[in-house]
Design a protein around this motif. Structure first.
Motif, PDB file in Angstrom:
ATOM      1  N   SER A   1      27.509  32.356  71.592  1.00 38.84           N
ATOM      2  CA  SER A   1      28.259  32.601  70.367  1.00 38.84           C
ATOM      3  C   SER A   1      29.108  31.404  69.999  1.00 38.84           C
ATOM      4  N   LEU A   2      29.750  30.796  70.998  1.00 40.14           N
ATOM      5  CA  LEU A   2      30.604  29.644  70.714  1.00 40.14           C
ATOM      6  C   LEU A   2      29.794  28.499  70.125  1.00 40.14           C
ATOM      7  N   SER A   3      28.618  28.225  70.683  1.00 38.83           N
ATOM      8  CA  SER A   3      27.817  27.124  70.156  1.00 38.83           C
ATOM      9  C   SER A   3      27.325  27.437  68.742  1.00 38.83           C
ATOM     10  N   ARG A   4      27.007  28.697  68.448  1.00 41.30           N
ATOM     11  CA  ARG A   4      26.604  29.068  67.088  1.00 41.30           C
ATOM     12  C   ARG A   4      27.768  28.889  66.116  1.00 41.30           C
ATOM     13  N   ILE A   5      28.978  29.200  66.550  1.00 42.26           N
ATOM     14  CA  ILE A   5      30.159  28.997  65.707  1.00 42.26           C
ATOM     15  C   ILE A   5      30.349  27.523  65.430  1.00 42.26           C
ATOM     16  N   GLN A   6      30.282  26.715  66.493  1.00 42.99           N
ATOM     17  CA  GLN A   6      30.517  25.285  66.340  1.00 42.99           C
ATOM     18  C   GLN A   6      29.453  24.626  65.467  1.00 42.99           C
ATOM     19  N   SER A   7      28.235  25.155  65.480  1.00 48.53           N
ATOM     20  CA  SER A   7      27.182  24.568  64.655  1.00 48.53           C
ATOM     21  C   SER A   7      27.117  25.226  63.280  1.00 48.53           C
ATOM     22  N   LYS A   8      28.029  26.142  63.002  1.00 48.03           N
ATOM     23  CA  LYS A   8      28.119  26.826  61.704  1.00 48.03           C
ATOM     24  C   LYS A   8      26.887  27.668  61.401  1.00 48.03           C
ATOM     25  N   GLU A   9      26.214  28.169  62.454  1.00 46.36           N
ATOM     26  CA  GLU A   9      25.027  28.986  62.259  1.00 46.36           C
ATOM     27  C   GLU A   9      25.317  30.483  62.307  1.00 46.36           C
ATOM     28  N   MET A  10      26.577  30.867  62.413  1.00 48.91           N
ATOM     29  CA  MET A  10      26.934  32.273  62.521  1.00 48.91           C
ATOM     30  C   MET A  10      26.744  32.948  61.166  1.00 48.91           C
ATOM     31  N   LYS A  11      25.979  34.024  61.141  1.00 45.65           N
ATOM     32  CA  LYS A  11      25.812  34.770  59.902  1.00 45.65           C
ATOM     33  C   LYS A  11      25.940  36.254  60.203  1.00 45.65           C
ATOM     34  N   LEU A  12      26.468  36.976  59.238  1.00 46.87           N
ATOM     35  CA  LEU A  12      26.652  38.411  59.396  1.00 46.87           C
ATOM     36  C   LEU A  12      25.373  39.156  59.044  1.00 46.87           C
ATOM     37  N   GLN A  13      25.082  40.181  59.823  1.00 47.67           N
ATOM     38  CA  GLN A  13      23.987  41.105  59.550  1.00 47.67           C
ATOM     39  C   GLN A  13      24.646  42.432  59.192  1.00 47.67           C
ATOM     40  N   LEU A  14      25.032  42.597  57.936  1.00 41.24           N
ATOM     41  CA  LEU A  14      25.800  43.770  57.518  1.00 41.24           C
ATOM     42  C   LEU A  14      24.903  44.989  57.330  1.00 41.24           C
ATOM     43  N   ARG A  15      25.360  46.092  57.925  1.00 40.52           N
ATOM     44  CA  ARG A  15      24.692  47.377  57.767  1.00 40.52           C
ATOM     45  C   ARG A  15      25.766  48.459  57.772  1.00 40.52           C
ATOM     46  N   PRO A  47      38.072  61.193  61.724  1.00 44.34           N
ATOM     47  CA  PRO A  47      36.805  61.163  60.976  1.00 44.34           C
ATOM     48  C   PRO A  47      36.865  60.099  59.877  1.00 44.34           C
ATOM     49  N   LEU A  48      35.827  59.274  59.819  1.00 42.22           N
ATOM     50  CA  LEU A  48      35.808  58.148  58.880  1.00 42.22           C
ATOM     51  C   LEU A  48      34.464  58.073  58.171  1.00 42.22           C
ATOM     52  N   PHE A  49      34.488  57.470  56.978  1.00 46.72           N
ATOM     53  CA  PHE A  49      33.249  57.143  56.292  1.00 46.72           C
ATOM     54  C   PHE A  49      32.631  55.934  56.986  1.00 46.72           C
ATOM     55  N   SER A  50      31.319  55.806  56.874  1.00 47.64           N
ATOM     56  CA  SER A  50      30.651  54.613  57.395  1.00 47.64           C
ATOM     57  C   SER A  50      31.088  53.402  56.586  1.00 47.64           C
ATOM     58  N   ILE A  51      31.127  52.245  57.249  1.00 44.60           N
ATOM     59  CA  ILE A  51      31.444  51.010  56.536  1.00 44.60           C
ATOM     60  C   ILE A  51      30.413  49.952  56.909  1.00 44.60           C
ATOM     61  N   ARG A  52      30.350  48.922  56.082  1.00 40.05           N
ATOM     62  CA  ARG A  52      29.398  47.835  56.314  1.00 40.05           C
ATOM     63  C   ARG A  52      30.008  46.824  57.279  1.00 40.05           C
ATOM     64  N   VAL A  53      29.328  46.635  58.403  1.00 41.38           N
ATOM     65  CA  VAL A  53      29.768  45.683  59.423  1.00 41.38           C
ATOM     66  C   VAL A  53      28.538  45.077  60.091  1.00 41.38           C
ATOM     67  N   ASP A  54      28.773  44.009  60.798  1.00 40.26           N
ATOM     68  CA  ASP A  54      27.760  43.476  61.707  1.00 40.26           C
ATOM     69  C   ASP A  54      28.020  44.187  63.039  1.00 40.26           C
ATOM     70  N   GLU A  55      27.187  45.167  63.334  1.00 42.03           N
ATOM     71  CA  GLU A  55      27.427  46.023  64.493  1.00 42.03           C
ATOM     72  C   GLU A  55      27.496  45.239  65.801  1.00 42.03           C
ATOM     73  N   ASP A  56      26.615  44.265  65.980  1.00 38.27           N
ATOM     74  CA  ASP A  56      26.614  43.504  67.226  1.00 38.27           C
ATOM     75  C   ASP A  56      27.916  42.729  67.405  1.00 38.27           C
ATOM     76  N   LEU A  57      28.381  42.082  66.335  1.00 34.65           N
ATOM     77  CA  LEU A  57      29.641  41.325  66.442  1.00 34.65           C
ATOM     78  C   LEU A  57      30.812  42.265  66.680  1.00 34.65           C
ATOM     79  N   LEU A  58      30.818  43.400  65.982  1.00 35.04           N
ATOM     80  CA  LEU A  58      31.912  44.345  66.159  1.00 35.04           C
ATOM     81  C   LEU A  58      31.907  44.927  67.573  1.00 35.04           C
TER      82      LEU A  58
END
Length: 179
Positions: A1-15, A47-58
């Motif tokens: 994860s750190l190397s992906r951050i440093q190379s700016k390759e981090m992207k969100l997979q929102l669901r 109890p909460l409504f679903s929200i859009r997040v990147d589940e793996d990152l969260l």
């Protein structure tokens, strides 16, 4: 994860995800660590409504916070995990009864490779977990905060917008949002 951050390759997979289900999965995965120290994980999930997040990152964020709460808590104590919606934000809190963080160190705990003085000698770690947690929360336009008192414990709060709507910087790319 750190190397992906440093190379700016981090992207969100929102669901769209049920955060309480994500929390229950994280708690289940960390339960064996808690049992080794006879720590009870108490979940109070509104109890909460679903929200859009990147589940793996969260999951990475929440797992890190829960593992830290267990790691830094004494045997036979409790860790409280809560979720609620406040002012159109999802607020997840993880509170322990551990050793706490000195006031002068609070501003540094999210720094890369930083480890609090009272954890450097007897607790394994590399000082990247909270750095990554903060980065991943901020990718979601959220914030992470901590309140702590020496020998009384720490409470980490993750605040995420209930309706995350990020515009991709590179719309020609598919499969995720670049941030």
């Amino acid at each position: 994860s750190l190397s992906r951050i440093q190379s700016k390759e981090m992207k969100l997979q929102l669901r769209s995800r049920d955060i309480n289900q994500v929390l229950r999965n994280v708690i289940r995965r960390c339960d064996h660590l808690a049992k080794r120290k006879n720590i009870e994980i108490v979940a109070e999930l509104e109890p909460l409504f679903s929200i859009r997040v990147d589940e793996d990152l969260l999951k990475t964020v929440l797992t890190n916070l829960l593992e830290n709460a267990i790691k830094f808590s004494p045997e036979n104590s409790k860790v409280l995990v809560t979720s609620e919606e406040i002012n159109n934000e999802l607020v997840v809190q993880i509170a322990d009864q551990g050793r706490g963080i000195a006031p002068e160190e609070i501003s540094h705990i999210f720094d890369r490779f930083y480890r609090a003085r009272n954890s450097r000698t007897d607790t394994p770690g590399n000082g990247l977990g909270l750095f990554l947690a903060k980065y991943f929360v901020e990718l979601h336009n959220g914030r992470i905060e901590v309140e702590s008192e020496i020998n009384k414990g720490s409470t980490f709060s993750v605040r995420l917008p209930m309706n995350l709507d990020l515009e991709p910087e590179h719309p020609e790319q598919s499969g995720g949002l670049y941030v």
